[in-house]
Design a protein around this motif. Structure first.
Motif, PDB file in Angstrom:
ATOM      1  N   HIS A  81       0.071  14.684  -3.826  1.00 50.29           N
ATOM      2  CA  HIS A  81      -0.610  13.491  -3.125  1.00 50.29           C
ATOM      3  C   HIS A  81      -0.019  12.315  -4.012  1.00 50.29           C
ATOM      4  O   HIS A  81       0.033  11.243  -3.163  1.00 50.29           O
ATOM      5  N   SER A  82       0.101  12.454  -5.369  1.00 46.48           N
ATOM      6  CA  SER A  82       0.251  11.128  -5.997  1.00 46.48           C
ATOM      7  C   SER A  82       1.410  10.765  -5.642  1.00 46.48           C
ATOM      8  O   SER A  82       1.804   9.435  -5.570  1.00 46.48           O
ATOM      9  N   ASP A  83       2.685  11.566  -5.627  1.00 48.49           N
ATOM     10  CA  ASP A  83       3.960  11.048  -5.063  1.00 48.49           C
ATOM     11  C   ASP A  83       3.922  10.428  -3.576  1.00 48.49           C
ATOM     12  O   ASP A  83       4.392   9.536  -3.382  1.00 48.49           O
ATOM     13  N   LEU A  84       3.086  11.122  -2.540  1.00 52.73           N
ATOM     14  CA  LEU A  84       3.202  10.536  -1.370  1.00 52.73           C
ATOM     15  C   LEU A  84       2.362   9.061  -1.356  1.00 52.73           C
ATOM     16  O   LEU A  84       2.899   8.473  -0.484  1.00 52.73           O
ATOM     17  N   VAL A  85       1.432   8.970  -2.363  1.00 54.00           N
ATOM     18  CA  VAL A  85       0.731   7.535  -2.284  1.00 54.00           C
ATOM     19  C   VAL A  85       1.586   6.786  -2.848  1.00 54.00           C
ATOM     20  O   VAL A  85       1.846   5.666  -2.377  1.00 54.00           O
ATOM     21  N   LYS A  86       2.540   7.174  -3.796  1.00 57.54           N
ATOM     22  CA  LYS A  86       3.304   5.990  -4.375  1.00 57.54           C
ATOM     23  C   LYS A  86       4.317   5.566  -3.369  1.00 57.54           C
ATOM     24  O   LYS A  86       4.747   4.330  -3.054  1.00 57.54           O
ATOM     25  N   GLN A  87       4.844   6.495  -2.508  1.00 56.65           N
ATOM     26  CA  GLN A  87       5.849   6.296  -1.250  1.00 56.65           C
ATOM     27  C   GLN A  87       5.275   5.233  -0.251  1.00 56.65           C
ATOM     28  O   GLN A  87       6.037   4.524  -0.116  1.00 56.65           O
ATOM     29  N   VAL A  88       4.186   5.468  -0.027  1.00 61.11           N
ATOM     30  CA  VAL A  88       3.492   4.800   1.136  1.00 61.11           C
ATOM     31  C   VAL A  88       3.452   3.193   0.455  1.00 61.11           C
ATOM     32  O   VAL A  88       3.261   2.285   1.082  1.00 61.11           O
ATOM     33  N   GLN A  89       2.966   3.320  -1.072  1.00 57.24           N
ATOM     34  CA  GLN A  89       2.639   2.040  -1.670  1.00 57.24           C
ATOM     35  C   GLN A  89       3.887   1.203  -1.781  1.00 57.24           C
ATOM     36  O   GLN A  89       3.937  -0.055  -1.757  1.00 57.24           O
ATOM     37  N   ASP A  90       4.860   2.098  -1.908  1.00 58.48           N
ATOM     38  CA  ASP A  90       6.385   1.128  -1.885  1.00 58.48           C
ATOM     39  C   ASP A  90       6.530   0.574  -0.647  1.00 58.48           C
ATOM     40  O   ASP A  90       7.229  -0.690  -0.634  1.00 58.48           O
ATOM     41  N   LEU A  91       6.357   1.152   0.209  1.00 62.65           N
ATOM     42  CA  LEU A  91       6.657   0.534   1.750  1.00 62.65           C
ATOM     43  C   LEU A  91       5.558  -0.729   1.884  1.00 62.65           C
ATOM     44  O   LEU A  91       5.935  -1.848   2.391  1.00 62.65           O
ATOM     45  N   GLN A  92       4.321  -0.653   1.387  1.00 61.34           N
ATOM     46  CA  GLN A  92       3.316  -1.518   1.496  1.00 61.34           C
ATOM     47  C   GLN A  92       3.978  -2.749   0.728  1.00 61.34           C
ATOM     48  O   GLN A  92       3.994  -3.966   1.121  1.00 61.34           O
ATOM     49  N   GLU A  93       4.455  -2.608  -0.664  1.00 58.31           N
ATOM     50  CA  GLU A  93       5.128  -3.732  -1.394  1.00 58.31           C
ATOM     51  C   GLU A  93       6.312  -4.347  -0.622  1.00 58.31           C
ATOM     52  O   GLU A  93       6.439  -5.523  -0.547  1.00 58.31           O
ATOM     53  N   LYS A  94       7.076  -3.590   0.223  1.00 55.69           N
ATOM     54  CA  LYS A  94       8.202  -4.148   0.860  1.00 55.69           C
ATOM     55  C   LYS A  94       7.527  -4.986   2.036  1.00 55.69           C
ATOM     56  O   LYS A  94       8.381  -6.200   2.402  1.00 55.69           O
ATOM     57  N   ALA A  95       6.630  -4.448   2.426  1.00 52.95           N
ATOM     58  CA  ALA A  95       6.019  -5.277   3.608  1.00 52.95           C
ATOM     59  C   ALA A  95       5.475  -6.551   3.267  1.00 52.95           C
ATOM     60  O   ALA A  95       5.569  -7.641   3.802  1.00 52.95           O
ATOM     61  N   LYS A  96       4.915  -6.600   2.004  1.00 54.46           N
ATOM     62  CA  LYS A  96       4.072  -7.551   1.618  1.00 54.46           C
ATOM     63  C   LYS A  96       5.317  -8.842   1.358  1.00 54.46           C
ATOM     64  O   LYS A  96       5.006 -10.107   1.164  1.00 54.46           O
ATOM     65  N   ALA A  97       6.468  -8.304   0.725  1.00 53.05           N
ATOM     66  CA  ALA A  97       7.698  -9.162   0.457  1.00 53.05           C
ATOM     67  C   ALA A  97       8.121 -10.048   1.527  1.00 53.05           C
ATOM     68  O   ALA A  97       8.651 -11.010   1.588  1.00 53.05           O
ATOM     69  N   GLY A  98       7.762  -9.446   2.900  1.00 49.53           N
ATOM     70  CA  GLY A  98       7.861 -10.190   3.861  1.00 49.53           C
ATOM     71  C   GLY A  98       9.433 -10.077   4.862  1.00 49.53           C
ATOM     72  O   GLY A  98       9.248 -10.212   5.843  1.00 49.53           O
ATOM     73  N   ASN A  99      10.241  -9.405   4.191  1.00 47.88           N
ATOM     74  CA  ASN A  99      11.472  -9.165   4.924  1.00 47.88           C
ATOM     75  C   ASN A  99      11.720  -7.814   5.190  1.00 47.88           C
ATOM     76  O   ASN A  99      12.321  -7.053   5.016  1.00 47.88           O
TER      77      ASN A  99
END
Ligand code: FEO
Length: 135
Positions: A81-99
């Motif tokens: 679970h912890s690994d999966l949350v990190k993976q989706v949070q990585d995508l969130q960070e990329k999305a926040k970066a805007g590109n």
């Protein structure tokens, strides 16, 4: 046709968990629909926030059941679970970066992220939790 069609092959046989998994499938499908409509970059951060938030809530529910009933594989499942949350949070960070573009690579990643966890890891608790009367 939805990107991920819910089927009984995803069912853990526990109604409360299946309903949460269905909602996660629905959020992945929502992101896919947005990308098909060309709104992927505008919608992605919103849907990913929703997906990350609901993922945390769903995992917490499963982990409460594990703790409550003494599920023997709890440490491994919590690590997954912890690994999966990190993976989706990585995508969130990329999305926040805007590109961030939601293309098939991201969608296939999320499909595997969800389906492999349900069928590979969640299925392991199925008989145990059912035997404890979880519905
Ligand atoms: Fe349904 Fe272990 O997540």
């Amino acid at each position: 046709m939805a990107f991920i069609e819910w089927s009984d092959t995803y069912s853990v046989g526990i109604r409360s968990i299946d309903n949460e998994h269905r909602r996660l499938v629905g959020l992945v499908n929502k992101l896919h629909d947005a990308s098909l409509q060309g709104q992927g970059s505008a919608t992605a951060p919103v849907v990913l926030n929703e997906l990350a938030s609901y993922t945390v809530s769903h995992f917490a529910h499963e982990e409460r059941l594990f703790d409550q009933h003494g599920y023997p594989d709890t440490p491994n499942h919590k690590r997954a679970h912890s690994d999966l949350v990190k993976q989706v949070q990585d995508l969130q960070e990329k999305a926040k970066a805007g590109n961030f573009t939601v293309g098939m690579e991201v969608m296939n990643f999320l499909k595997n992220w969800l389906v492999q966890h349900i069928q590979g890891t969640d299925f392991k608790y199925r008989d145990f939790l059912i035997s404890k009367g979880v519905i």
